[in-house]
Motif scaffolding. Sequence first.
Motif: not given
Length: 237
Positions: A1-13
């Motif tokens: 997720m960090l490599t893709k620049g994503l946080n849990p909120s981004d993934v959840a959405a």
Amino acid sequence: MLTKGLNPSDVAAKVGKDVKTVERWITDGRLPHRKNRLALAALLGEDEPYLWPDGLSDTQRRTVADSEVLGIYPQRSLVPGDLWAGLFSKAGHDVGILVHAGGFLAESAPVQRALRERAEEGVRVRLLLGDPESPEVQRRGTEEGLGEGVAFKVRNALALFRPLLAVDGVELRFHRSTLHNSLFIADDEMLVNTQIYGVSAPLAPVLHLRKVAGAELVSTYQRSFEQVWSEARDSEE
């Protein structure tokens, strides 16, 4: 997720789940349902078994592996001639060829045309030929009973591929790896020419593979190509 620049909120959405559920997947080691695992794997650009090694049973892993096999040819000479150019013509972002010589491709006008057209359309085309001066190529010639023949074929293929190297997007490197399989890759589809001791490549079997979600076979060969590429010598040298 960090490599893709994503946080849990981004993934959840993006996967339609509550952020606390995503956080539990990370911090508590919770195993998402299969539907969510596939969605996450696609989002992160990783294979499901890599993200969750225990997510599939051995039976399921064998089943999805079977689904990646489109066809098997007992000899390379039995692969339909138009399949080679057709494979490369479908590539949208990456073509990779890993061979000792690949003379049969270098001599094919449809293949040369397909590679040129893909490169001109912005597709990355990478050619990996065996280093003709390497002991690995010399050994392969001995194993096939060709002596210096394999090294000669490499140099001949290089001469035929040389005009292609003038096209932006086409790269060529020389490798010194012990070649276990020749790989012909177009994005997530490929032909794998297996190598058999004492048997020349045209007489060895070929696998026609296409990647499917949750399977590992194609990814394994793709990682192998990338490793050889990273260790190979640039042709400019």
